[in-house]
Design a protein around this motif. Structure first.
Motif, PDB file in Angstrom:
ATOM      1  N   ASP A 160      -5.362   2.523  -2.582  1.00 36.28           N
ATOM      2  CA  ASP A 160      -6.663   2.664  -1.937  1.00 36.28           C
ATOM      3  C   ASP A 160      -7.149   1.273  -1.547  1.00 36.28           C
ATOM      4  N   ALA A 161      -6.600   0.802  -0.427  1.00 34.62           N
ATOM      5  CA  ALA A 161      -6.842  -0.573   0.003  1.00 34.62           C
ATOM      6  C   ALA A 161      -7.704  -0.659   1.246  1.00 34.62           C
ATOM      7  N   LYS A 162      -7.775   0.447   2.009  1.00 34.47           N
ATOM      8  CA  LYS A 162      -8.589   0.520   3.219  1.00 34.47           C
ATOM      9  C   LYS A 162      -8.310  -0.650   4.163  1.00 34.47           C
ATOM     10  N   ARG A 163      -7.033  -0.908   4.384  1.00 33.51           N
ATOM     11  CA  ARG A 163      -6.639  -1.981   5.289  1.00 33.51           C
ATOM     12  C   ARG A 163      -6.722  -1.518   6.737  1.00 33.51           C
ATOM     13  N   GLY A 164      -6.507  -2.424   7.662  1.00 34.07           N
ATOM     14  CA  GLY A 164      -6.552  -2.129   9.084  1.00 34.07           C
ATOM     15  C   GLY A 164      -6.904  -3.395   9.844  1.00 34.07           C
ATOM     16  N   ASP A 165      -5.930  -3.974  10.545  1.00 39.70           N
ATOM     17  CA  ASP A 165      -6.115  -5.243  11.224  1.00 39.70           C
ATOM     18  C   ASP A 165      -5.198  -5.250  12.443  1.00 39.70           C
ATOM     19  N   ILE A 166      -5.130  -6.354  13.151  1.00 39.60           N
ATOM     20  CA  ILE A 166      -4.239  -6.421  14.302  1.00 39.60           C
ATOM     21  C   ILE A 166      -2.801  -6.211  13.853  1.00 39.60           C
ATOM     22  N   SER A 217       1.341  -5.071   9.723  1.00 38.43           N
ATOM     23  CA  SER A 217       2.744  -5.018   9.306  1.00 38.43           C
ATOM     24  C   SER A 217       2.940  -5.692   7.957  1.00 38.43           C
ATOM     25  N   LEU A 218       2.239  -6.805   7.747  1.00 35.30           N
ATOM     26  CA  LEU A 218       2.359  -7.522   6.474  1.00 35.30           C
ATOM     27  C   LEU A 218       1.666  -6.754   5.348  1.00 35.30           C
ATOM     28  N   TYR A 219       0.524  -6.144   5.645  1.00 32.67           N
ATOM     29  CA  TYR A 219      -0.121  -5.292   4.645  1.00 32.67           C
ATOM     30  C   TYR A 219       0.809  -4.144   4.254  1.00 32.67           C
ATOM     31  N   ALA A 220       1.459  -3.558   5.248  1.00 32.76           N
ATOM     32  CA  ALA A 220       2.371  -2.441   4.980  1.00 32.76           C
ATOM     33  C   ALA A 220       3.525  -2.899   4.091  1.00 32.76           C
ATOM     34  N   ARG A 221       4.097  -4.050   4.392  1.00 32.86           N
ATOM     35  CA  ARG A 221       5.184  -4.578   3.558  1.00 32.86           C
ATOM     36  C   ARG A 221       4.708  -4.823   2.136  1.00 32.86           C
ATOM     37  N   ALA A 222       3.496  -5.346   2.003  1.00 30.31           N
ATOM     38  CA  ALA A 222       2.965  -5.655   0.671  1.00 30.31           C
ATOM     39  C   ALA A 222       2.887  -4.398  -0.194  1.00 30.31           C
ATOM     40  N   PHE A 223       2.378  -3.315   0.377  1.00 25.88           N
ATOM     41  CA  PHE A 223       2.150  -2.114  -0.429  1.00 25.88           C
ATOM     42  C   PHE A 223       3.359  -1.188  -0.475  1.00 25.88           C
ATOM     43  N   PHE A 224       4.133  -1.118   0.603  1.00 21.74           N
ATOM     44  CA  PHE A 224       5.263  -0.199   0.642  1.00 21.74           C
ATOM     45  C   PHE A 224       6.551  -0.810   0.092  1.00 21.74           C
ATOM     46  N   SER A 257       1.787   5.560  -0.314  1.00 25.38           N
ATOM     47  CA  SER A 257       0.803   5.665   0.760  1.00 25.38           C
ATOM     48  C   SER A 257      -0.231   4.552   0.633  1.00 25.38           C
ATOM     49  N   VAL A 258      -0.981   4.354   1.725  1.00 27.23           N
ATOM     50  CA  VAL A 258      -2.071   3.383   1.708  1.00 27.23           C
ATOM     51  C   VAL A 258      -3.203   3.932   2.576  1.00 27.23           C
ATOM     52  N   THR A 259      -4.433   3.747   2.140  1.00 20.54           N
ATOM     53  CA  THR A 259      -5.585   4.131   2.953  1.00 20.54           C
ATOM     54  C   THR A 259      -5.801   3.063   4.021  1.00 20.54           C
ATOM     55  N   VAL A 260      -6.111   3.530   5.230  1.00 18.81           N
ATOM     56  CA  VAL A 260      -6.211   2.647   6.396  1.00 18.81           C
ATOM     57  C   VAL A 260      -7.492   2.969   7.164  1.00 18.81           C
ATOM     58  N   ALA A 261      -8.186   1.928   7.623  1.00 23.81           N
ATOM     59  CA  ALA A 261      -9.380   2.092   8.445  1.00 23.81           C
ATOM     60  C   ALA A 261      -8.971   2.170   9.919  1.00 23.81           C
ATOM     61  N   PRO A 262      -9.512   3.137  10.680  1.00 22.34           N
ATOM     62  CA  PRO A 262      -9.044   3.365  12.048  1.00 22.34           C
ATOM     63  C   PRO A 262      -9.782   2.592  13.129  1.00 22.34           C
ATOM     64  N   TYR A 263     -10.775   1.792  12.769  1.00 22.33           N
ATOM     65  CA  TYR A 263     -11.697   1.252  13.770  1.00 22.33           C
ATOM     66  C   TYR A 263     -10.997   0.417  14.844  1.00 22.33           C
ATOM     67  N   MET A 264      -9.905  -0.282  14.487  1.00 19.27           N
ATOM     68  CA  MET A 264      -9.224  -1.148  15.453  1.00 19.27           C
ATOM     69  C   MET A 264      -8.154  -0.420  16.253  1.00 19.27           C
ATOM     70  N   GLY A 265      -7.984   0.871  16.012  1.00 20.25           N
ATOM     71  CA  GLY A 265      -7.133   1.658  16.879  1.00 20.25           C
ATOM     72  C   GLY A 265      -5.664   1.674  16.519  1.00 20.25           C
ATOM     73  N   SER A 266      -4.856   2.150  17.468  1.00 19.41           N
ATOM     74  CA  SER A 266      -3.455   2.479  17.196  1.00 19.41           C
ATOM     75  C   SER A 266      -2.624   1.291  16.746  1.00 19.41           C
ATOM     76  N   ASP A 267      -2.849   0.109  17.339  1.00 23.69           N
ATOM     77  CA  ASP A 267      -1.975  -1.010  16.980  1.00 23.69           C
ATOM     78  C   ASP A 267      -2.247  -1.536  15.578  1.00 23.69           C
ATOM     79  N   SER A 268      -3.335  -1.118  14.971  1.00 22.47           N
ATOM     80  CA  SER A 268      -3.593  -1.498  13.575  1.00 22.47           C
ATOM     81  C   SER A 268      -3.074  -0.448  12.591  1.00 22.47           C
ATOM     82  N   VAL A 269      -2.760   0.750  13.100  1.00 17.06           N
ATOM     83  CA  VAL A 269      -2.320   1.851  12.241  1.00 17.06           C
ATOM     84  C   VAL A 269      -0.812   2.071  12.321  1.00 17.06           C
TER      85      VAL A 269
END
Length: 273
Positions: A91-97, A102-109, A116-128
């Motif tokens: 439950d990290a609520k990440r989401g960035d450019i 990609s680095l957040y994903a590597r860190a947790f996965f 799984s990881v919780t992700v904030a959608p505000y920055m759109g598809s390239d952050s998800v």
């Protein structure tokens, strides 16, 4: 973890319980403070008491980050201790450019081996999408949250429907029901009917049952699908059921109450493979 494996665990345990491991050093029983790693010792005993009742554990990363390197060590030990057949949620609520995601994903996965990881959608598809590039890993996108401030943006009318509906409609194009879930707060069950029209097959991670006042039966009535489709998270009502030496026993009692309710709901809704 695949969708089918998760559903198998739900059927096996007759449970769709997720236990939140929001372990606060200021709230755990005082007798644990004399142990070598109080955070891990608390988590260990909670896991020992509830692992046969829960299909998921959800550490909130902030509680570990705030303690610096010792907190990360406690989290790593906790992840190593959780049985491998139990779904794990960062439950990290990440989401960035994109490159940062990609680095957040590597860190947790890769490094932490979360499912799984919780992700904030505000920055759109390239952050998800970077999170979706990992096989048998899941994005859990923030959809409709239960906090009061969620009303600031999520329910704004935009082109004839609330903003959260646009988030659901657009984001479901990025992945599938096999690698995306959505956070939908239990304190807003009245929205589940419309949400299910947009994402009928996806799993929903539903916080807010228990201490926050969410009603399990209402959530199941409007949110359950043919493969259950729900992970109901309870944190404070389970892990802080007692502040004494019996905290693990009391945690089990509260988890078992929910599991029995969940079993009844699965039977009522005739959920089967």
């Amino acid at each position: 973890m695949t969708r089918n494996f998760l559903f198998d665990q739900i059927q096996k345990k007759q449970s769709f319980l997720c236990v939140g491991l929001d372990t606060d050093i200021n709230k755990i029983p005082s007798h644990l403070l004399d142990t070598e790693d109080p955070i891990f010792e608390f988590n260990k005993q909670i896991i020992d008491a509830t692992h046969d009742l829960a299909v998921a554990y959800k550490p909130n990363i902030a509680f570990y980050e705030a303690l610096g390197s010792k907190g990360w060590e406690s989290l790593e030990k906790t992840m190593d201790y959780i049985p491998k057949d139990i779904f794990t949620i960062s439950d990290a609520k990440r989401g960035d450019i994109g490159n940062t995601s990609s680095l957040y994903a590597r860190a947790f996965f890769e490094n932490m081996n979360f499912d799984s990881v919780t992700v904030a959608p505000y920055m759109g598809s390239d952050s998800v999408k970077p999170f979706l590039a990992f096989e048998d890993k899941w994005v859990i996108l923030l959809g409709v949250t239960s906090n009061e401030g969620g009303k600031d943006f999520q329910f704004l009318e935009c082109e004839g429907k609330p903003l959260y509906q646009h988030v659901l409609s657009k984001s479901k194009e990025w992945g599938s029901a096999d690698n995306m879930m959505y956070v939908v707060g239990a304190t807003r069950p009245e929205y589940l009917t419309d949400i299910r029209k947009t994402i009928p097959d996806h799993f929903l991670l539903v916080p807010g049952v228990g201490a926050q006042g969410g009603d399990l039966q209402e959530v199941c009535k409007y949110g359950m699908n043919s493969q259950c489709g729900l992970l109901i998270n309870s944190t404070r009502g389970i892990i802080y059921a007692s502040s004494g030496k019996d905290f693990a026993e009391r945690a089990r009692e509260e988890a078992m109450k929910l599991q029995l309710e969940m079993k009844a709901e699965l039977e009522r809704c005739k959920v089967k493979s």
